[in-house]
Design an enzyme around this catalytic site. Structure first.
Site, PDB file in Angstrom:
ATOM      1  N   GLY A  45     -14.318  -3.355 -43.305  1.00 17.33           N
ATOM      2  CA  GLY A  45     -14.480  -4.758 -43.648  1.00 17.33           C
ATOM      3  C   GLY A  45     -13.465  -5.602 -42.908  1.00 17.33           C
ATOM      4  CD  GLN A  50      -8.511  -8.699 -42.739  1.00 20.34           C
ATOM      5  OE1 GLN A  50      -9.682  -8.597 -43.076  1.00 20.34           O
ATOM      6  NE2 GLN A  50      -7.733  -7.649 -42.609  1.00 20.34           N
ATOM      7  CB  CYS A  93      -5.440  -4.188 -45.635  1.00 22.73           C
ATOM      8  SG  CYS A  93      -5.855  -5.844 -45.075  1.00 22.73           S
ATOM      9  CG  LEU A  94      -8.698  -3.268 -40.278  1.00 20.86           C
ATOM     10  CD1 LEU A  94      -9.845  -3.892 -39.505  1.00 20.86           C
ATOM     11  CD2 LEU A  94      -8.336  -1.910 -39.706  1.00 20.86           C
ATOM     12  CG  HIS A 135      -9.894  -5.268 -49.444  1.00 19.83           C
ATOM     13  ND1 HIS A 135      -8.858  -4.366 -49.561  1.00 19.83           N
ATOM     14  CD2 HIS A 135      -9.652  -5.945 -48.281  1.00 19.83           C
ATOM     15  CE1 HIS A 135      -8.034  -4.495 -48.528  1.00 19.83           C
ATOM     16  NE2 HIS A 135      -8.495  -5.450 -47.736  1.00 19.83           N
ATOM     17  CD  GLU A 136     -12.727  -7.115 -46.076  1.00 20.68           C
ATOM     18  OE1 GLU A 136     -12.128  -8.064 -45.539  1.00 20.68           O
ATOM     19  OE2 GLU A 136     -12.342  -5.935 -45.998  1.00 20.68           O
ATOM     20  CG  HIS A 139      -8.536 -10.389 -46.723  1.00 19.53           C
ATOM     21  ND1 HIS A 139      -7.198 -10.383 -46.398  1.00 19.53           N
ATOM     22  CD2 HIS A 139      -8.949  -9.103 -46.590  1.00 19.53           C
ATOM     23  CE1 HIS A 139      -6.836  -9.137 -46.086  1.00 19.53           C
ATOM     24  NE2 HIS A 139      -7.872  -8.350 -46.206  1.00 19.53           N
TER      25      HIS A 139
HETATM   26 ZN    ZN Z   1      -7.882  -6.336 -45.938  1.00 22.90          ZN
END
Ligand code: ZN
Length: 169
Positions: A45, A50, A93-94, A135-136, A139
């Site tokens: 995701g 991000q 998380c990236l 989660h997304e 963000h």
């Molecule tokens: Zn994330």
């Protein structure tokens, strides 16, 4: 095009993202680049903040890397129902490389969103996809999964974040 991913400590990850009102070519291009960036990482995701764009959009795909046929693109997503049942699963998380923690979240959700043309749709999902969507969506509200870690693990996590990223915010 692969976009650079903003890392923990960057202010944009803490901002509430803006609602998308223009459904144009630029938005399509952004979604396409985000998907490419997510696959390349690889991740399941990726939310627009991000990649430095404070807008309410995320992409997700929990299928394997070879099978890129389950790409979800959600614009202006909104969770309209949460299941009462919750479970615990490890998240990463990236934007927060090398940090993995268990997070408790509802198992299922009903989510409303728009596609790239601005058309409404609703999805009822559970398991990993529901977790990924939550989660997304977090963000887009400036919330990171590390915020959802509680109890005695929180202080250990904080020192790890401080050590790895030089900041806790
Ligand atoms: Zn994330």
């Amino acid at each position: 095009m692969i976009l650079p991913v903003k890392i923990y400590g960057n202010e944009i990850l803490r901002k509430k993202a803006e609602k998308i009102t223009d459904f144009n070519e630029e938005l399509e291009k952004l979604a396409k680049n985000m998907a490419e960036t997510m696959y390349k990482a690889p991740g399941i995701g990726l939310a627009a903040p991000q990649v430095g764009v404070s807008k309410r959009l995320f992409v997700a795909d929990i299928s394997t890397q070879e099978k890129k046929d389950k790409l979800y693109i959600l614009v202006n997503p909104e969770i309209i129902e949460f299941s009462e049942d919750k479970d615990k699963m490890e998240e990463g998380c990236l934007s927060i490389p090398n940090v993995y923690e268990n997070v408790i979240r509802p198992i299922g959700i009903k989510i409303k969103a728009q596609n790239l043309k601005g058309e409404d749709f609703t999805l009822t999902v559970e398991g990993l996809l529901a977790r990924c969507f939550q989660h997304e969506l977090d963000h887009l509200n400036g919330i990171l999964f590390v915020d959802r870690v509680s109890g005695f693990k929180k202080s250990i996590l904080k020192s790890k974040l401080k050590k790895n990223f030089g900041v806790v915010y």
